[in-house]
Every structure is written in structure tokens, then in C-alpha cells.
Scaffold this active site. Structure first.
Site, PDB file in Angstrom:
ATOM      1  N   ASP A   1      19.003  19.689  60.224  1.00 14.32           N
ATOM      2  CA  ASP A   1      20.034  20.661  59.877  1.00 14.32           C
ATOM      3  C   ASP A   1      20.129  21.585  61.081  1.00 14.32           C
ATOM      4  OD1 ASP A   1      21.754  22.552  58.891  1.00 14.32           O
ATOM      5  OD2 ASP A   1      20.787  22.712  56.937  1.00 14.32           O
TER       6      ASP A   1
ATOM      7  N   ASP B   1      26.634  24.841  64.997  1.00 12.55           N
ATOM      8  CA  ASP B   1      26.273  23.690  64.172  1.00 12.55           C
ATOM      9  C   ASP B   1      26.492  22.383  64.929  1.00 12.55           C
ATOM     10  OD1 ASP B   1      25.239  23.935  61.504  1.00 12.55           O
ATOM     11  OD2 ASP B   1      27.060  24.982  60.930  1.00 12.55           O
TER      12      ASP B   1
ATOM     13  N   THR C   1      24.166  29.087  57.745  1.00 17.03           N
ATOM     14  CA  THR C   1      25.242  29.526  58.636  1.00 17.03           C
ATOM     15  C   THR C   1      25.862  30.847  58.187  1.00 17.03           C
ATOM     16  OG1 THR C   1      26.700  28.000  57.435  1.00 17.03           O
ATOM     17  CG2 THR C   1      25.855  27.275  59.562  1.00 17.03           C
TER      18      THR C   1
ATOM     19  N   GLU D   1      23.479  16.996  58.954  1.00 13.65           N
ATOM     20  CA  GLU D   1      24.468  17.584  58.052  1.00 13.65           C
ATOM     21  C   GLU D   1      25.888  17.397  58.562  1.00 13.65           C
ATOM     22  OE1 GLU D   1      25.505  21.722  55.690  1.00 13.65           O
ATOM     23  OE2 GLU D   1      23.965  21.744  57.242  1.00 13.65           O
TER      24      GLU D   1
END
Length: 361
Positions: free
Chosen positions: A136, A45, A141, A68
Site C-alpha cells: 500500500d 500513491d 491518504t 492498491e
């Protein structure tokens, strides 16, 4: 405006980030930790967000971002920061022999710059003015960690309107060249290849092509996604998520019953953006979202880009009141109450069924 340069840099940035996520996916320890909303966050991420913003910011330095992730967890955890920096500083696309690069993807020059780039997205306010890239880095995830479906998502807003959308799907497997119906299921995974990327520019159609681990975009293998135009409500095929806390899955089933459509949903996908992918490639054609809490509003990065691709294959998008849905009202879909995404010929009937179910409850 063609947005050709924006599309090219967006596709390359997503391609590099997708390679990063696939590399991390192959590792045993993905460095997962928990955010306050209990969603697993991984090194992928943070690293993917840093690489995407670095690439776009270098080419379009005046543009803004909404992402995000923010860097707080990294600033508080030096060990995690070191692991993310190692991935960011070593991830590269392979050069193609004899081919001149049209665009060189920028990379953060230091951990401090990486943190600041992440925060360009994490602290971005969004809005209806100017050019704003929404991303994103890993949508889904929870399923990413399981080796299932997830998406690397990037969209360009201009004065609040979606202009470019790119969804990298590293685990999406095309089992044939028939784009009238391609399966999108959590466990139908491209384990041998790099997956697929879907993209659209407003008014120019939507396309799909293989992802690559090189600096080349495989445009010679691209296919235009056909429009979806069923006229009978019984031909509606839903994509949904039975485990989503924010939506009322039982009411969704009542809508399907009212339409005479199959239920349970044809595809059940955790990633919000992968549900748009299922619409685009023909696995399904309709997505609804009847929320449990009236004050719930979705984050724009769960929809920006995917919405544009769905529109370009013939879907009409409103909230459950029939109002338009805008990504230009901040970090949330602030003006939208729920969601109805369906092919234009049947959208009105789907919306009517949704309203009837809500009114009866």
C-alpha cells in the site's frame, strides 16, 4: 531462511518511497483526485507504488505483486501522468560519502514502464502459492493530505504466509527512547525529521529505527520492540477509528465496557496500518473490528506487514469467530469476518467479549 536480502531491499524501497511522500507533502498542491470509493488519491500513491515495485522487481524478477493502485487514472489523464513521472524520475536517496552501495534501487526508465510497473500490483491477483509482495504505497491518504499519520507499507508473502513486513511511517515521532509506551496520535508529527520505519521477519522479532534520506539504513540506531503481555483485561488499551464506515464503533465501546477497559479508544487513527504501529510501539495493545455489513472483507494491503509486526510483539490475531486470518486468499482477507488483535494472554477474553456483544445485537 533469514530473508536478509529481502528485508534490506524492502527497507530501502520503503525509505525511498517515504522520502518521495514527504517531499510531496511539503508541496501545496498534492494533485488529489477521487477514486470510485471516494478515497483521496494523490500523486504520491502512484509514484510510490511505481518506485517500490521497480526496486523489488529488479532484484526478484520472478516474484508477483499485489498493490492498491492501478494505472487507469494516469492513462486517461496525460497531465497527471506527466506530474507523476516527474516525481518518479527525480526522486533519489542521497549517496553516503565513502560508503559502497550494497543495493542499487532500480527506477522506471520511461513513463510507459512506470505504468506497467504500477499495474503489476494493481492487476495482481494474490493467492496462496509462490512469493507475492503486497504493498500500500500510502495507507491513510486522507490523513496524509492533512499532514497527519500515514504509512508506506510492504510485505512479502510466501505460499500465503507473511514472511517480511516493513512499515515506513514518515510522520511518526518518537518523543523518547522508552519503547514501553510511545504516543501515536494524528497530530504528534515528526515535522523536522524523516520519521521511523518498523519491520519484522517471521520468528525474528520486530524492530524500529529512524528513516533516512540516504542510501544507508540506520541499523546502528535500531531498537527491538518489546513484547506486550498484559494479563488483566482491564489493562486492554484500544486503538480504533471513530470515522471508519465499515466498523461499528458503538459496539467496540460495548466490548471495552465488558472488559472494564478505558473508552473512547486510547488512540484514534485513520490509517489501518498505523493502528498496528500503535500496537507495536505500546501506545495501545488491542485492535478489534466488528463490521457493519456481514459481507465486508478488508483488502490485504491494509493489514499485510502490520499483522506480522503485531504478531512479533506478542499479539494473537483471529477474526471475530476465532478463526485464523490469512492474506493468501486473493486481494481481500476473504476468509476473515472482522478482526481481533490482542496480546496473547488476554486475547481469549477479548474475543469472548466481542462474541457476546455481537450475539446481543
Amino acid at each position: 531462511m533469514s530473508y536478509a536480502k529481502e528485508l534490506e531491499i524492502a527497507c530501502l524501497a520503503v525509505q525511498r518511497a517515504a522520502r518521495l511522500t514527504k517531499t510531496i507533502l511539503a508541496s501545496v498542491d498534492k494533485g488529489a483526485l477521487d477514486k470510485q470509493d471516494n478515497t483521496p488519491v494523490t500523486i504520491a500513491d502512484f509514484a510510490a507504488q511505481a518506485l517500490i515495485i521497480s526496486a523489488i522487481h529488479h532484484v526478484f524478477p520472478a516474484d508477483q505483486f499485489v498493490g492498491e493502485e492501478s494505472s487507469g487514472a494516469l492513462r486517461e489523464n496525460p497531465q497527471l501522468l506527466d506530474r507523476v513521472w516527474e516525481v518518479v524520475s527525480t526522486t533519489k536517496l542521497e549517496d553516503v560519502d565513502g560508503e559502497e552501495k550494497r543495493i542499487v534501487l532500480a527506477t522506471p526508465s520511461s513513463p510507459d514502464e512506470m505504468l506497467d510497473l504500477i499495474d503489476l500490483g494493481g492487476k495482481g491477483a494474490g493467492g496462496s502459492e509462490g512469493r507475492i509482495w503486497v504493498l500500500d504505497p500510502v495507507d491513510g491518504t486522507a490523513t496524509f493530505i492533512k499532514g497527519q499519520q500515514y504509512a508506506v507499507c510492504l510485505a512479502l508473502l510466501e505460499d500465503g504466509q507473511q514472511k517480511v513486513g516493513v512499515l515506513g511511517c514518515p510522520n511518526l515521532k518518537l518523543e523518547s527512547d522508552d519503547l514501553q509506551r510511545t504516543r501515536v496520535q494524528e497530530d504528534v508529527v515528526d515535522s523536522a525529521g524523516a520519521g521511523q520505519v518498523l519491520y519484522a521477519v517471521l520468528g525474528q522479532g520486530a524492530y524500529i529505527q529512524p528513516l533516512s534520506n540516504t542510501t544507508r539504513l540506520l541499523e546502528d540506531q535500531r531498537q527491538r520492540l518489546p513484547t506486550r503481555q498484559p494479563t488483566d483485561p482491564s489493562d486492554v488499551r484500544f486503538v480504533d477509528c471513530a470515522y471508519a464506515d465499515s466498523t461499528d464503533y458503538n459496539k467496540h465501546g460495548l466490548v471495552a465496557k465488558a472488559l472494564g477497559a478505558p473508552w473512547p479508544a486510547t488512540a484514534d487513527l485513520w490509517s489501518s496500518q498505523m493502528r498496528y504501529v500503535a500496537l507495536a510501539v505500546g501506545e495501545c495493545n488491542t485492535l478489534i473490528k466488528i463490521v457493519r455489513q456481514q459481507d465486508h472483507r478488508s483488502s490485504i494491503w491494509d493489514h499485510a506487514g502490520g499483522m506480522l509486526i503485531a504478531q512479533e510483539v506478542g499479539c494473537t490475531i483471529t477474526d471475530v469467530r476465532g478463526d485464523s486470518v490469512s492474506c493468501g486468499q486473493g486481494r481481500k482477507l476473504a476468509g476473515a469476518y472482522g478482526l481481533v488483535v490482542a496480546p496473547a494472554p488476554v486475547h481469549a477474553r477479548v474475543l469472548e467479549a466481542v462474541k457476546e456483544v455481537i450475539q446481543r445485537s
